[in-house]
Design a protein around this motif. Sequence first.
Motif, PDB file in Angstrom:
ATOM      1  N   ARG A   1       0.839  -1.201   0.000  1.00 19.90           N
ATOM      2  CA  ARG A   1       0.000   0.000   0.000  1.00 19.90           C
ATOM      3  C   ARG A   1       0.879   1.258   0.000  1.00 19.90           C
ATOM      4  NH1 ARG A   1      -4.990   1.642   2.663  1.00 19.90           N
ATOM      5  NH2 ARG A   1      -5.158  -0.400   3.636  1.00 19.90           N
ATOM      6  N   PRO A   2       0.743   2.124  -1.009  1.00 20.16           N
ATOM      7  CA  PRO A   2       1.528   3.372  -1.005  1.00 20.16           C
ATOM      8  C   PRO A   2       0.949   4.365   0.005  1.00 20.16           C
ATOM      9  CG  PRO A   2       0.124   3.279  -2.949  1.00 20.16           C
ATOM     10  CD  PRO A   2      -0.040   1.966  -2.245  1.00 20.16           C
ATOM     11  N   VAL A   3       1.831   4.996   0.769  1.00 20.87           N
ATOM     12  CA  VAL A   3       1.436   5.963   1.796  1.00 20.87           C
ATOM     13  C   VAL A   3       2.212   7.262   1.576  1.00 20.87           C
ATOM     14  CG1 VAL A   3       1.357   6.457   4.268  1.00 20.87           C
ATOM     15  CG2 VAL A   3       1.014   4.102   3.474  1.00 20.87           C
ATOM     16  N   TYR A   4       1.501   8.387   1.635  1.00 18.19           N
ATOM     17  CA  TYR A   4       2.151   9.696   1.547  1.00 18.19           C
ATOM     18  C   TYR A   4       2.509  10.132   2.974  1.00 18.19           C
ATOM     19  CZ  TYR A   4       0.064   9.815  -3.136  1.00 18.19           C
ATOM     20  OH  TYR A   4      -0.298   9.521  -4.434  1.00 18.19           O
ATOM     21  N   VAL A   5       3.799  10.217   3.262  1.00 19.85           N
ATOM     22  CA  VAL A   5       4.256  10.598   4.600  1.00 19.85           C
ATOM     23  C   VAL A   5       4.606  12.078   4.585  1.00 19.85           C
ATOM     24  CG1 VAL A   5       5.868  10.139   6.476  1.00 19.85           C
ATOM     25  CG2 VAL A   5       5.153   8.272   4.966  1.00 19.85           C
ATOM     26  N   ILE A   6       3.835  12.867   5.317  1.00 24.89           N
ATOM     27  CA  ILE A   6       3.997  14.325   5.314  1.00 24.89           C
ATOM     28  C   ILE A   6       4.995  14.721   6.403  1.00 24.89           C
ATOM     29  CG2 ILE A   6       2.789  16.522   5.303  1.00 24.89           C
ATOM     30  CD1 ILE A   6       1.766  14.500   3.212  1.00 24.89           C
ATOM     31  N   ARG A   7       6.085  15.351   6.006  1.00 23.07           N
ATOM     32  CA  ARG A   7       7.109  15.742   6.988  1.00 23.07           C
ATOM     33  C   ARG A   7       7.168  17.258   7.194  1.00 23.07           C
ATOM     34  NH1 ARG A   7      12.007  16.875   6.329  1.00 23.07           N
ATOM     35  NH2 ARG A   7      13.005  15.131   7.414  1.00 23.07           N
ATOM     36  N   ASP A   8       6.397  18.024   6.417  1.00 22.18           N
ATOM     37  CA  ASP A   8       6.376  19.476   6.548  1.00 22.18           C
ATOM     38  C   ASP A   8       5.269  19.883   7.523  1.00 22.18           C
ATOM     39  OD1 ASP A   8       7.074  22.265   5.562  1.00 22.18           O
ATOM     40  OD2 ASP A   8       4.932  22.176   5.100  1.00 22.18           O
ATOM     41  N   PRO A   9       5.591  20.562   8.641  1.00 21.08           N
ATOM     42  CA  PRO A   9       4.585  20.927   9.650  1.00 21.08           C
ATOM     43  C   PRO A   9       3.429  21.755   9.104  1.00 21.08           C
ATOM     44  CG  PRO A   9       6.790  21.202  10.543  1.00 21.08           C
ATOM     45  CD  PRO A   9       6.949  20.939   9.079  1.00 21.08           C
ATOM     46  N   ASP A  10       3.724  22.713   8.211  1.00 26.51           N
ATOM     47  CA  ASP A  10       2.662  23.549   7.645  1.00 26.51           C
ATOM     48  C   ASP A  10       1.686  22.706   6.827  1.00 26.51           C
ATOM     49  OD1 ASP A  10       3.678  25.841   8.786  1.00 26.51           O
ATOM     50  OD2 ASP A  10       4.901  26.364   7.038  1.00 26.51           O
ATOM     51  N   MET A  11       2.224  21.734   6.103  1.00 23.33           N
ATOM     52  CA  MET A  11       1.359  20.885   5.301  1.00 23.33           C
ATOM     53  C   MET A  11       0.523  19.956   6.191  1.00 23.33           C
ATOM     54  SD  MET A  11       2.320  18.470   2.029  1.00 23.33           S
ATOM     55  CE  MET A  11       3.126  19.850   1.231  1.00 23.33           C
ATOM     56  N   ILE A  12       1.101  19.522   7.309  1.00 18.28           N
ATOM     57  CA  ILE A  12       0.342  18.706   8.264  1.00 18.28           C
ATOM     58  C   ILE A  12      -0.854  19.497   8.783  1.00 18.28           C
ATOM     59  CG2 ILE A  12       0.406  17.670  10.573  1.00 18.28           C
ATOM     60  CD1 ILE A  12       3.263  16.780   9.962  1.00 18.28           C
ATOM     61  N   ASN A  13      -0.637  20.765   9.137  1.00 16.36           N
ATOM     62  CA  ASN A  13      -1.739  21.618   9.587  1.00 16.36           C
ATOM     63  C   ASN A  13      -2.784  21.808   8.492  1.00 16.36           C
ATOM     64  OD1 ASN A  13      -1.068  22.247  12.276  1.00 16.36           O
ATOM     65  ND2 ASN A  13       0.465  23.744  11.621  1.00 16.36           N
ATOM     66  N   THR A  14      -2.316  21.967   7.269  1.00 12.51           N
ATOM     67  CA  THR A  14      -3.245  22.152   6.146  1.00 12.51           C
ATOM     68  C   THR A  14      -4.145  20.938   5.978  1.00 12.51           C
ATOM     69  OG1 THR A  14      -1.719  23.614   4.959  1.00 12.51           O
ATOM     70  CG2 THR A  14      -3.387  22.477   3.638  1.00 12.51           C
ATOM     71  N   ILE A  15      -3.567  19.755   6.075  1.00 12.52           N
ATOM     72  CA  ILE A  15      -4.333  18.522   5.873  1.00 12.52           C
ATOM     73  C   ILE A  15      -5.219  18.202   7.075  1.00 12.52           C
ATOM     74  CG2 ILE A  15      -4.098  16.009   5.651  1.00 12.52           C
ATOM     75  CD1 ILE A  15      -1.585  16.555   3.948  1.00 12.52           C
ATOM     76  N   ALA A  16      -4.641  18.279   8.285  1.00 16.96           N
ATOM     77  CA  ALA A  16      -5.353  17.819   9.483  1.00 16.96           C
ATOM     78  C   ALA A  16      -6.359  18.828  10.023  1.00 16.96           C
ATOM     79  CB  ALA A  16      -4.336  17.486  10.574  1.00 16.96           C
ATOM     80  N   ILE A  17      -6.172  20.110   9.710  1.00 15.63           N
ATOM     81  CA  ILE A  17      -7.052  21.134  10.280  1.00 15.63           C
ATOM     82  C   ILE A  17      -7.814  21.892   9.187  1.00 15.63           C
ATOM     83  CG2 ILE A  17      -7.147  23.206  11.710  1.00 15.63           C
ATOM     84  CD1 ILE A  17      -4.612  22.214  13.135  1.00 15.63           C
ATOM     85  N   LYS A  18      -7.078  22.591   8.328  1.00  9.36           N
ATOM     86  CA  LYS A  18      -7.737  23.446   7.335  1.00  9.36           C
ATOM     87  C   LYS A  18      -8.574  22.645   6.338  1.00  9.36           C
ATOM     88  CE  LYS A  18      -4.077  26.939   7.627  1.00  9.36           C
ATOM     89  NZ  LYS A  18      -2.973  27.638   6.905  1.00  9.36           N
ATOM     90  N   ASN A  19      -8.085  21.471   5.959  1.00  8.77           N
ATOM     91  CA  ASN A  19      -8.813  20.646   4.980  1.00  8.77           C
ATOM     92  C   ASN A  19      -9.232  19.319   5.619  1.00  8.77           C
ATOM     93  OD1 ASN A  19      -8.533  22.119   2.184  1.00  8.77           O
ATOM     94  ND2 ASN A  19      -6.537  22.277   3.188  1.00  8.77           N
ATOM     95  N   PHE A  20      -9.675  19.409   6.856  1.00  7.44           N
ATOM     96  CA  PHE A  20     -10.052  18.200   7.596  1.00  7.44           C
ATOM     97  C   PHE A  20     -11.114  17.383   6.870  1.00  7.44           C
ATOM     98  CE2 PHE A  20     -13.006  16.205  10.643  1.00  7.44           C
ATOM     99  CZ  PHE A  20     -12.154  15.260  11.187  1.00  7.44           C
ATOM    100  N   ASP A  21     -12.083  18.044   6.232  1.00  4.73           N
ATOM    101  CA  ASP A  21     -13.169  17.317   5.568  1.00  4.73           C
ATOM    102  C   ASP A  21     -12.673  16.413   4.449  1.00  4.73           C
ATOM    103  OD1 ASP A  21     -15.035  18.388   7.242  1.00  4.73           O
ATOM    104  OD2 ASP A  21     -15.661  19.987   5.871  1.00  4.73           O
TER     105      ASP A  21
END
Length: 506
Positions: free
Chosen positions: A79-99
């Motif tokens: 299974r391919p997994v995208y591992v996010i290592r940039d903190p700003d991008m983590i916030n974008t995915i987990a909070i700003k674009n949570f839906d």
Amino acid sequence: MEFSTLLLIILTAGIFLYYFVLSKLSHFERLKIPHVRPVPYLGNLAPFIFRRVSLMDNLRDIYNLFPDAKYFGFYEFMRPVYVIRDPDMINTIAIKNFDNFCDHNNFVNEEIEPMASRNLFGLRGDHWREMRKLLSPSFTASKMKMMFELICQCAENFTNFLVIESGNTGKTYEMKDIVSRYANDVIATCAFGISVDSFKHPKNEFFLLGKTLNVGGWQSFIFFMHRNFPKVAKFFGLRMFSTRIDNFFKEVVTSTVKARDEQGIIRPDMIQLMMETRDKNHGPVFDINEMTAQAFTFFLGGFDSVATVMCFAAHEIAVNRDVQNKLRKEVDDVLKETNGKPTYEAINGMKYMDAVVNEVLRLYPLSAFLDRLCVKEFELPPATSDGEPVTVKPGDSIWFPSYAIQRDSKYYSQSEKFDPDRFLNSEMDNSVYIPFGIGPRICIGNRFALMEIKIMLLYLLRRCDVEADVKTKNPMVLNKKTFIMNAEDGFWLKVRTRKSAASFAK
């Protein structure tokens, strides 16, 4: 069938299988995303599967190979997994674009284990939202304050046991066994309203069943089977939790609900909140199975996970005597101010205690990663300066490598050193400190867990000294058999009664 025909069929099937696997494992190469070439079938998990490194270090080693990338590719088996290592991008995915990324990959098959599959972690969509909304009031500050005395009594039993057993000469313990008894008693009384003393009665069924939940090699195998090969896991009927556990917790919840209905008992806990919602016309329907599932989730998270964190905390204060002495002074000061009866407000106001616990969770987050499942198409920016944007599609997996980020020297100076002072002189950066998760999916019980840990440490240092033993591994060596953070060969420490303690601390 002639031998030549059979051989041809086998060769054809082999070639087809080879190219099928090859196509699966060339996903990131086609997208030109940084990655490490995977091993067929095992992906990038081979070092962990062969027990050369822990899962935490397996992922961290690859994380460190791409310091300039915003994210990299990782193969969880095929299974391919995208591992996010940039903190700003983590916030974008987990909070700003949570839906777009609101779900987790569940680790339990709903057909094989219908009760356990309803755990809050694995619920998705509107069902998760309704359940989260219902359970959140169980963990408000007012509810924490109500349960404070119950937890303190469990901690009192814990230290009474250690003082009587260890005495002035001291005794060496495998701390996971001892601390798990405390964690068991806390969950039993706060979640189920049942008083259990696992120090006087170590063979009580709550504790014995809890010990079976410790995630070892076999359960790690089942965990990954359900995540990556669900049809195979279903075919063989692989269960994360036994039917005995299902039946026990269903019986406990059923009898508790019945007793409260008949006797008008009201307690500030999870079961009570679900009872109050049963007959409402909106929200989810809370039958006994649903109530059991969520109560069991609370037990699962509060028993082994919190006990493990407390063991790491005990280890670090044992091998860092300066930290222990400084923390003990704060403990004694608080006890003096409260006349030997610590309060909820007093413990929450302990700045150095807070720093010690934060530093433990920085070095030892329970999981190597936090996962998200894409539910709506989303475009990621280029992973590198010379890369191109990538479209993540529904069903694709995203990981936030919490363990690697929290040990990254870019964000923490002397990142391998246990140094609580780093949390005293600066504000915590929530973008690079995510031991409980991030965004709306953050652990619902994090405040409860922190209170339970702090109370244990206060009562422990109030009456005991904790020391390294010849069996103590320093530096800490992580277990290579489990997907959850744990110590290799256990947490061995020596505990002895304090030789001198102020009268208010006795």
